[in-house]
Scaffold this active site. Structure first.
Site, PDB file in Angstrom:
ATOM      1  NE  ARG A 175      41.075  38.121  54.129  1.00 43.09           N
ATOM      2  CZ  ARG A 175      39.816  38.464  55.077  1.00 43.09           C
ATOM      3  NH1 ARG A 175      38.830  39.290  55.020  1.00 43.09           N
ATOM      4  NH2 ARG A 175      38.884  36.825  55.249  1.00 43.09           N
ATOM      5  CB  CYS A 176      43.341  45.738  54.046  1.00 43.94           C
ATOM      6  SG  CYS A 176      44.570  47.354  53.970  1.00 43.94           S
ATOM      7  N   PRO A 177      43.295  46.444  50.699  1.00 43.57           N
ATOM      8  CG  PRO A 177      43.235  48.245  48.951  1.00 43.57           C
ATOM      9  CD  PRO A 177      43.992  46.078  49.292  1.00 43.57           C
TER      10      PRO A 177
END
Length: 76
Positions: free
Chosen positions: A14-16
């Protein structure tokens, strides 16, 4: 000399994290080498094109209609 094909599986990240892993991988690559990125984080649909633009890499193709999303990048 034959170029190697690089497939980067970022499914589950998941981001980042996806952008961080892509950046680290591209730093080790030579100019004009290509990489196929597999991801399932919806934010990659926005982040990867911007990343390529700002870092001067090419986003050659993207398939974002179904998961996993696939992005073909060429190092600039």
């Amino acid at each position: 000399m034959e170029k190697k094909n690089i497939i980067l599986n970022l499914i589950g990240l998941r981001c980042p994290e996806p952008i961080m892993v892509i950046r680290k991988t591209l730093r080790k690559m030579k100019k004009n080498e290509k990489i196929l990125v597999l991801a399932d984080d919806p934010s990659t649909k926005r982040d990867i094109p911007y990343f390529c633009y700002f870092m001067e890499h090419q986003l050659l193709d993207r398939f974002i209609h179904v998961k996993p999303y696939r992005y073909l990048l060429k190092k600039g």
